[in-house]
Design a protein around this motif. Structure first.
Motif, mmCIF file in Angstrom:
data_model
loop_
_atom_site.group_PDB
_atom_site.id
_atom_site.type_symbol
_atom_site.label_atom_id
_atom_site.label_comp_id
_atom_site.label_asym_id
_atom_site.label_seq_id
_atom_site.Cartn_x
_atom_site.Cartn_y
_atom_site.Cartn_z
ATOM 1 N N LEU A 1 0.835 -1.210 0.000
ATOM 2 C CA LEU A 1 0.000 0.000 0.000
ATOM 3 C C LEU A 1 0.863 1.251 0.000
ATOM 4 O O LEU A 1 0.544 2.242 -0.672
ATOM 5 N N TYR A 2 1.952 1.211 0.758
ATOM 6 C CA TYR A 2 2.878 2.340 0.804
ATOM 7 C C TYR A 2 3.441 2.610 -0.582
ATOM 8 O O TYR A 2 3.478 3.751 -1.043
ATOM 9 N N ILE A 3 3.869 1.557 -1.261
ATOM 10 C CA ILE A 3 4.442 1.712 -2.607
ATOM 11 C C ILE A 3 3.387 2.224 -3.574
ATOM 12 O O ILE A 3 3.640 3.127 -4.378
ATOM 13 N N GLN A 4 2.160 1.698 -3.455
ATOM 14 C CA GLN A 4 1.079 2.135 -4.342
ATOM 15 C C GLN A 4 0.734 3.609 -4.091
ATOM 16 O O GLN A 4 0.543 4.369 -5.027
ATOM 17 N N ASN A 5 0.671 4.009 -2.834
ATOM 18 C CA ASN A 5 0.397 5.411 -2.503
ATOM 19 C C ASN A 5 1.492 6.331 -3.031
ATOM 20 O O ASN A 5 1.219 7.435 -3.505
ATOM 21 N N LYS A 6 2.715 5.877 -2.923
ATOM 22 C CA LYS A 6 3.846 6.663 -3.405
ATOM 23 C C LYS A 6 3.760 6.841 -4.922
ATOM 24 O O LYS A 6 3.995 7.928 -5.443
ATOM 25 N N GLU A 7 3.388 5.781 -5.639
ATOM 26 C CA GLU A 7 3.245 5.860 -7.097
ATOM 27 C C GLU A 7 2.090 6.792 -7.479
ATOM 28 O O GLU A 7 2.206 7.595 -8.403
ATOM 29 N N ASN A 8 0.983 6.686 -6.743
ATOM 30 C CA ASN A 8 -0.165 7.561 -7.009
ATOM 31 C C ASN A 8 0.192 9.027 -6.778
ATOM 32 O O ASN A 8 -0.201 9.908 -7.546
ATOM 33 N N ALA A 9 0.944 9.282 -5.723
ATOM 34 C CA ALA A 9 1.361 10.654 -5.430
ATOM 35 C C ALA A 9 2.265 11.179 -6.531
ATOM 36 O O ALA A 9 2.171 12.346 -6.934
ATOM 37 N N SER A 10 3.137 10.332 -7.028
ATOM 38 C CA SER A 10 4.025 10.727 -8.118
ATOM 39 C C SER A 10 3.231 11.059 -9.368
ATOM 40 O O SER A 10 3.489 12.050 -10.047
ATOM 41 N N GLN A 11 2.223 10.250 -9.681
ATOM 42 C CA GLN A 11 1.384 10.495 -10.854
ATOM 43 C C GLN A 11 0.573 11.775 -10.683
ATOM 44 O O GLN A 11 0.413 12.557 -11.611
ATOM 45 N N ASP A 12 0.074 11.996 -9.461
ATOM 46 C CA ASP A 12 -0.691 13.211 -9.188
ATOM 47 C C ASP A 12 0.169 14.452 -9.366
ATOM 48 O O ASP A 12 -0.266 15.446 -9.941
ATOM 49 N N SER A 13 1.406 14.396 -8.874
ATOM 50 C CA SER A 13 2.289 15.552 -9.001
ATOM 51 C C SER A 13 2.648 15.807 -10.464
ATOM 52 O O SER A 13 2.761 16.951 -10.900
ATOM 53 N N LYS A 14 2.785 14.738 -11.250
ATOM 54 C CA LYS A 14 3.058 14.911 -12.687
ATOM 55 C C LYS A 14 1.867 15.569 -13.372
ATOM 56 O O LYS A 14 2.027 16.458 -14.204
ATOM 57 N N ALA A 15 0.663 15.153 -13.006
ATOM 58 C CA ALA A 15 -0.545 15.739 -13.589
ATOM 59 C C ALA A 15 -0.663 17.214 -13.196
ATOM 60 O O ALA A 15 -1.010 18.060 -14.026
ATOM 61 N N GLU A 16 -0.369 17.537 -11.939
ATOM 62 C CA GLU A 16 -0.415 18.926 -11.481
ATOM 63 C C GLU A 16 0.617 19.765 -12.225
ATOM 64 O O GLU A 16 0.340 20.894 -12.622
ATOM 65 N N ASN A 17 1.811 19.225 -12.419
ATOM 66 C CA ASN A 17 2.844 19.952 -13.159
ATOM 67 C C ASN A 17 2.403 20.214 -14.592
ATOM 68 O O ASN A 17 2.632 21.294 -15.132
ATOM 69 N N ALA A 18 1.765 19.239 -15.213
ATOM 70 C CA ALA A 18 1.286 19.409 -16.581
ATOM 71 C C ALA A 18 0.206 20.481 -16.639
ATOM 72 O O ALA A 18 0.189 21.324 -17.544
ATOM 73 N N GLN A 19 -0.695 20.485 -15.642
ATOM 74 C CA GLN A 19 -1.744 21.500 -15.593
ATOM 75 C C GLN A 19 -1.157 22.888 -15.387
ATOM 76 O O GLN A 19 -1.586 23.851 -16.012
ATOM 77 N N GLN A 20 -0.179 23.009 -14.512
ATOM 78 C CA GLN A 20 0.457 24.303 -14.270
ATOM 79 C C GLN A 20 1.172 24.801 -15.515
ATOM 80 O O GLN A 20 1.141 25.980 -15.836
#
Length: 101
Positions: A13-32
């Motif tokens: 779960l920790y690894i999955q959460n970390k991957e999700n957070a990484s994907q979210d930050s990439k999406a936020e960077n793309a939006q910005q």
């Protein structure tokens, strides 16, 4: 050593959460990045009417400043009235030239 099956679950779960957070930050960077590109391409065109309105606002500010100055002079008793000039302007206003009576 005893291996707890929950540890493997919590670590996955920790690894999955970390991957999700990484994907979210990439999406936020793309939006910005997209937003900053839109802002860079935006422009404003001011119409002639709007420019005239802006100038009239400046005139209103000038008139307000002039009125404040006159109020101060009247309050201090230093306002010098030219009664002849005032009477002439009133006469000219109420009796426009070029009209026959």
């Amino acid at each position: 050593m005893k291996i707890n099956p929950y540890q493997s679950l919590s670590s996955s779960l920790y690894i999955q959460n970390k991957e999700n957070a990484s994907q979210d930050s990439k999406a936020e960077n793309a939006q910005q990045k997209e937003l900053s590109q839109r802002i860079a391409n935006d422009s404003i065109d001011i119409s002639k009417e709007a420019k005239i309105m802006q100038m009239s606002q400046t005139l209103d500010e000038d008139r307000t400043a002039k009125l404040e100055k006159l109020k101060e002079q009247i309050d201090q008793g230093t306002y010098d009235k030219d009664l002849l000039k005032t009477a002439q302007k009133m006469f000219d206003y109420w009796n426009p030239r070029g009209t026959d009576q």
